[in-house]
Design a protein around this motif. Structure first.
Motif: not given
Length: 129
Positions: A40-50, A57-58, A65-66
């Motif tokens: 099946a074709p995939q779609t992306l669903i954003p769940v969080m952003c930063a 960002v080391a 981990g965050e």
């Protein structure tokens, strides 16, 4: 600089003349509506952003981990960058607008201007042309 890894992304952002904000959109891959099965074709669903300054960002491990501490499920993280001006970070309102634009683009399947990394930090799509 060609970006082939998350470390390359951090190095490229740190090397810019103006301060950068890295924009991250953690997303889940789901079957497109009306489709089922492995093909099946995939779609992306954003769940969080930063957003973060490159120096905050080391490593990909730290970023993942965050994200794990927040507890949201995700399959990949889409990344873009926003440049500041006159030696200053981009204003908060500009960062917020850029994140909203990025989330809309992901929902619309317009991913060609973002980098994508899997949960292990491997680059999934080559650097946009």
């Amino acid at each position: 600089m060609k970006i082939a890894s998350f470390e390359d992304l951090l190095a490229a952002a740190a090397a810019q003349d103006q301060p950068q904000r890295l924009l991250f959109a953690f997303s889940m891959a789901e079957s497109a509506p009306g489709h089922r099965g492995a093909d099946a074709p995939q779609t992306l669903i954003p769940v969080m952003c930063a957003d973060k300054a490159p120096e905050d960002v080391a490593s990909f491990g730290q970023l993942a981990g965050e994200a794990a501490e927040i507890g949201a499920q995700w399959d990949m993280v889409m990344v873009s960058a926003l440049s500041g001006a006159a030696g200053a970070q981009p204003p908060a309102g500009t960062v917020e607008q850029a994140l909203r634009r990025m989330l809309r683009a992901i929902q619309d399947g317009q991913l060609d201007w973002m980098l994508a990394f899997d949960r292990q930090g491997r680059l999934l799509r080559p650097e946009p042309a």
